[in-house]
Design an enzyme around this catalytic site. Structure first.
Site, PDB file in Angstrom:
ATOM      1  N   ARG A 128       4.507  10.499 -25.195  1.00 20.91           N
ATOM      2  CA  ARG A 128       3.805   9.285 -25.789  1.00 20.91           C
ATOM      3  C   ARG A 128       2.738   9.831 -26.312  1.00 20.91           C
ATOM      4  O   ARG A 128       1.587   9.159 -26.102  1.00 20.91           O
ATOM      5  CB  ARG A 128       4.200   9.071 -24.625  1.00 20.91           C
ATOM      6  CG  ARG A 128       5.148   8.274 -23.827  1.00 20.91           C
ATOM      7  CD  ARG A 128       5.611   7.864 -22.559  1.00 20.91           C
ATOM      8  NE  ARG A 128       6.711   7.544 -22.723  1.00 20.91           N
ATOM      9  CZ  ARG A 128       7.684   8.379 -21.258  1.00 20.91           C
ATOM     10  NH1 ARG A 128       7.815  10.179 -21.318  1.00 20.91           N
ATOM     11  NH2 ARG A 128       8.615   7.921 -21.158  1.00 20.91           N
ATOM     12  N   ASP A 188      10.124   3.770 -15.096  1.00 18.90           N
ATOM     13  CA  ASP A 188      10.546   4.792 -14.458  1.00 18.90           C
ATOM     14  C   ASP A 188      11.020   4.441 -12.837  1.00 18.90           C
ATOM     15  O   ASP A 188      11.414   5.083 -12.568  1.00 18.90           O
ATOM     16  CB  ASP A 188       9.424   5.616 -14.249  1.00 18.90           C
ATOM     17  CG  ASP A 188       8.920   5.448 -15.906  1.00 18.90           C
ATOM     18  OD1 ASP A 188       8.741   6.523 -16.677  1.00 18.90           O
ATOM     19  OD2 ASP A 188       7.250   4.625 -16.512  1.00 18.90           O
ATOM     20  N   ARG A 191      14.283   3.020 -13.674  1.00 18.34           N
ATOM     21  CA  ARG A 191      14.725   3.885 -13.782  1.00 18.34           C
ATOM     22  C   ARG A 191      15.301   5.613 -12.313  1.00 18.34           C
ATOM     23  O   ARG A 191      16.894   5.685 -11.937  1.00 18.34           O
ATOM     24  CB  ARG A 191      14.480   5.513 -14.955  1.00 18.34           C
ATOM     25  CG  ARG A 191      14.431   4.266 -16.022  1.00 18.34           C
ATOM     26  CD  ARG A 191      13.822   5.430 -16.979  1.00 18.34           C
ATOM     27  NE  ARG A 191      14.127   4.935 -18.486  1.00 18.34           N
ATOM     28  CZ  ARG A 191      12.968   4.843 -19.256  1.00 18.34           C
ATOM     29  NH1 ARG A 191      12.119   5.531 -19.220  1.00 18.34           N
ATOM     30  NH2 ARG A 191      12.955   4.158 -20.607  1.00 18.34           N
ATOM     31  N   HIS A 215       2.928   7.250 -16.902  1.00 19.16           N
ATOM     32  CA  HIS A 215       4.192   7.410 -17.252  1.00 19.16           C
ATOM     33  C   HIS A 215       4.371   7.977 -18.390  1.00 19.16           C
ATOM     34  O   HIS A 215       3.643   7.893 -19.862  1.00 19.16           O
ATOM     35  CB  HIS A 215       4.125   4.979 -18.410  1.00 19.16           C
ATOM     36  CG  HIS A 215       5.016   5.403 -18.488  1.00 19.16           C
ATOM     37  ND1 HIS A 215       6.812   5.018 -18.950  1.00 19.16           N
ATOM     38  CD2 HIS A 215       5.513   4.736 -19.800  1.00 19.16           C
ATOM     39  CE1 HIS A 215       7.449   5.100 -19.750  1.00 19.16           C
ATOM     40  NE2 HIS A 215       6.758   4.320 -19.772  1.00 19.16           N
TER      41      HIS A 215
HETATM   42  N1  NAD Z   1       5.620   1.036 -21.578  1.00 24.34           N
HETATM   43  C1  NAD Z   1       6.798   1.739 -21.993  1.00 24.34           C
HETATM   44  O1  NAD Z   1       7.358   1.819 -20.940  1.00 24.34           O
HETATM   45  C2  NAD Z   1       7.707   1.442 -23.452  1.00 24.34           C
HETATM   46  C3  NAD Z   1       8.812   1.644 -23.925  1.00 24.34           C
HETATM   47  C4  NAD Z   1       9.772   1.712 -24.665  1.00 24.34           C
HETATM   48  C5  NAD Z   1       8.311   1.380 -25.747  1.00 24.34           C
HETATM   49  N2  NAD Z   1       7.220   1.544 -25.493  1.00 24.34           N
HETATM   50  C6  NAD Z   1       6.273   1.772 -27.092  1.00 24.34           C
HETATM   51  O2  NAD Z   1       6.121   0.319 -27.158  1.00 24.34           O
HETATM   52  C7  NAD Z   1       5.802   0.931 -28.554  1.00 24.34           C
HETATM   53  C8  NAD Z   1       6.161  -0.026 -29.899  1.00 24.34           C
HETATM   54  O3  NAD Z   1       7.917   1.043 -29.757  1.00 24.34           O
HETATM   55  P1  NAD Z   1       8.456  -0.095 -31.062  1.00 24.34           P
HETATM   56  O4  NAD Z   1      10.255   0.795 -30.641  1.00 24.34           O
HETATM   57  O5  NAD Z   1       8.533  -1.566 -30.741  1.00 24.34           O
HETATM   58  O6  NAD Z   1       8.518   0.137 -32.443  1.00 24.34           O
HETATM   59  P2  NAD Z   1       8.208  -0.687 -33.680  1.00 24.34           P
HETATM   60  O7  NAD Z   1       8.379   0.378 -34.670  1.00 24.34           O
HETATM   61  O8  NAD Z   1       9.740  -1.060 -34.038  1.00 24.34           O
HETATM   62  O9  NAD Z   1       7.765  -1.995 -33.615  1.00 24.34           O
HETATM   63  C9  NAD Z   1       6.534  -1.226 -33.868  1.00 24.34           C
HETATM   64  C10 NAD Z   1       6.117  -2.941 -34.155  1.00 24.34           C
HETATM   65  O10 NAD Z   1       4.519  -2.910 -34.278  1.00 24.34           O
HETATM   66  C11 NAD Z   1       4.127  -3.498 -35.082  1.00 24.34           C
HETATM   67  N3  NAD Z   1       2.666  -3.157 -35.287  1.00 24.34           N
HETATM   68  C12 NAD Z   1       2.240  -2.194 -35.764  1.00 24.34           C
HETATM   69  N4  NAD Z   1       0.606  -2.544 -36.178  1.00 24.34           N
HETATM   70  C13 NAD Z   1       0.749  -3.815 -35.931  1.00 24.34           C
HETATM   71  C14 NAD Z   1      -0.534  -4.757 -35.752  1.00 24.34           C
HETATM   72  N5  NAD Z   1      -1.765  -4.573 -35.998  1.00 24.34           N
HETATM   73  N6  NAD Z   1      -0.477  -6.301 -35.311  1.00 24.34           N
HETATM   74  C15 NAD Z   1       0.992  -6.756 -35.361  1.00 24.34           C
HETATM   75  N7  NAD Z   1       1.877  -5.925 -35.294  1.00 24.34           N
HETATM   76  C16 NAD Z   1       1.731  -4.361 -34.895  1.00 24.34           C
HETATM   77  C17 NAD Z   1       4.378  -3.086 -36.389  1.00 24.34           C
HETATM   78  O11 NAD Z   1       4.699  -3.837 -37.664  1.00 24.34           O
HETATM   79  C18 NAD Z   1       5.859  -3.306 -36.241  1.00 24.34           C
HETATM   80  O12 NAD Z   1       6.672  -4.056 -35.819  1.00 24.34           O
HETATM   81  C19 NAD Z   1       5.379   2.101 -29.274  1.00 24.34           C
HETATM   82  O13 NAD Z   1       3.924   2.266 -28.616  1.00 24.34           O
HETATM   83  C20 NAD Z   1       6.763   2.476 -27.851  1.00 24.34           C
HETATM   84  O14 NAD Z   1       6.355   4.050 -27.593  1.00 24.34           O
HETATM   85  C21 NAD Z   1       6.358   1.346 -24.632  1.00 24.34           C
HETATM   86  C1  2OP Z   2       9.563   5.583 -24.631  1.00 30.74           C
HETATM   87  C2  2OP Z   2       9.577   4.569 -23.507  1.00 30.74           C
HETATM   88  O1  2OP Z   2       7.734   4.867 -22.793  1.00 30.74           O
HETATM   89  C3  2OP Z   2       9.830   4.891 -22.023  1.00 30.74           C
HETATM   90  O2  2OP Z   2      10.055   4.971 -21.481  1.00 30.74           O
HETATM   91  O3  2OP Z   2      11.466   4.266 -22.440  1.00 30.74           O
END
Ligand code: NAD
Ligand code: 2OP
Length: 353
Positions: A128, A188, A191, A215
């Site tokens: 991450r 987490d 999970r 995280h």
């Molecule tokens: N916190 C958590 O527990 C957790 C869990 C899963 C994923 N994530 C994170 O969430 C984020 C998104 O993951 P995803 O799988 O949806 O990715 P993804 O690539 O499917 O989607 C990201 C989206 O963001 C858009 N985007 C990029 N820049 C932008 C902007 N300036 N304004 C508006 N939209 C914009 C893109 O066009 C895309 O549609 C990642 O950073 C991922 O690591 C966090």
């Molecule tokens: C990728 C994301 O942060 C997760 O833990 O699923």
């Protein structure tokens, strides 16, 4: 409500353009009446930024749990955004209605909550923290727009590395600490509970068990506080258990820590579980639930940790994060938490904000 999506709908039901104004009137009346918002409360409005896998899982989960009255989706990829919103709108007859729109932040109309999922995601093998510089560049442009168009909103960060993106958002927005929170280790913790529950054949909701800290790879299981109906699993931390149990418990935690890597290796992203977790947080905020959740928030003066965002159990309600609980950790758990804070602070120190 502005019926931004009306042209799409009109095209799809093949309405004669000559009847449009009459149709528009009926449509507005129908959606307002059918959403049955009592006249003494304003509609609950949410914006989701990023209509990727995570943003759409959040949108879908919130829709089917009737979490918002109005949902605006925003993405730089207009084509994908419109397709996603059309797909959601076609499901509206199956659920309690929510007003769904696509647009830009300028269309946001003073939302209660903004959920930020925009940005880069991990490729197989990436951590991450590897996403940090790419996502900070995106946030430097995005956060000032959020401040301009959503000045009263609570900001919920999901974009990774979520603890540092929460800190970056706090600094770039200038919002009060309580109004900027991250999904942190909510996922987490889920999970962890799921895996423990599966081993012990007990419903995960009957477990008190927390993952705290980052995280990410330095996260910390609070073994000393894992309990079912007040019965501790191991009161002095994992070191308290027999050697055989220590191995088993360590194996469970390893699965928690590596869960995202395992899912990403197989399907490219994690989405459903975080969508459900985000919905839980949004409901805690908008329904003023005072839920204790391991969200990421600004920590200053707890367990010797200062000026960083990370997860500890915290009270979440309409004001955002109103209280962070100071767990009485074992010395080893406290050391691991401080290490997690150090990992995050070192990454923050290299940022040019
Ligand atoms: N916190 C958590 O527990 C957790 C869990 C899963 C994923 N994530 C994170 O969430 C984020 C998104 O993951 P995803 O799988 O949806 O990715 P993804 O690539 O499917 O989607 C990201 C989206 O963001 C858009 N985007 C990029 N820049 C932008 C902007 N300036 N304004 C508006 N939209 C914009 C893109 O066009 C895309 O549609 C990642 O950073 C991922 O690591 C966090
Ligand atoms: C990728 C994301 O942060 C997760 O833990 O699923």
């Amino acid at each position: 409500m502005q019926n931004i999506e009306l042209p799409f709908i009109l095209e799809q039901v093949n309405v004669n353009l000559g009847n449009r104004s009459m149709f528009e009137e009926l449509f507005t009346e129908f959606t307002d009446r059918d959403r049955s918002i009592p006249s003494n409360r304003r509609p609950l409005k949410g914006v989701i930024i990023g209509a990727g896998q995570v943003g759409m899982a959040c949108a879908y989960s919130m829709l089917i749990q009737n979490t918002l009255d109005e949902m605006l989706l925003v993405d730089v990829n207009q084509e994908k955004l419109q397709g996603e919103v059309m797909d959601l709108l076609h499901g509206v007859p199956f659920i309690d209605p929510t007003g769904i729109r696509s647009g830009t932040l300028a269309d946001s109309d003073d939302p209660d909550i903004v959920i930020i999922t925009a940005g880069a995601k991990q490729q197989p093998g990436e951590t991450r923290l590897d996403l940090l510089n790419r996502n900070v560049q995106i946030f430097k442009k995005l956060i000032p727009d959020i401040v301009q168009y959503c000045p009263h909103a609570i900001l919920l960060l999901v974009t990774n590395p979520v603890d540092i993106m929460t800190y970056v958002t706090l600094k770039l927005s200038g919002f009060p600490c309580n109004r900027v929170l991250g999904s942190g280790t909510v996922l987490d913790t889920a999970r962890f509970r799921y895996l423990l529950a599966n081993q012990l054949k007990i419903d995960p909701r009957s477990f008190h068990a927390y993952i705290i800290g980052e995280h990410g790879d330095s996260e910390v299981p609070v073994w000393s506080k894992v309990n079912i109906s007040g019965m501790n699993l191991c009161s002095g931390g994992i070191e308290d258990c027999s050697e055989a149990d220590q191995d088993r418990l360590q194996g469970i935690f390893d699965q928690v820590k590596n869960a995202a890597y395992e899912v990403i290796k197989r399907k490219g992203a994690t989405s459903y579980a975080i969508g459900l977790g985000v919905t839980d947080i949004v409901k805690a905020v908008l329904r003023n639930q005072n839920r204790v959740l391991t969200v990421s928030s600004f920590i200053h003066g707890i367990n010797g940790i200062n000026d960083v965002c990370l997860s500890l159990p915290a009270v979440v309600n309409r004001e955002g994060v109103t209280r962070v609980l100071d767990l009485s950790l074992t010395p080893n758990e406290e050391k691991l938490l401080q290490n997690s804070a150090t990992v995050l602070k070192e990454a923050i120190a290299n940022l040019d904000l």
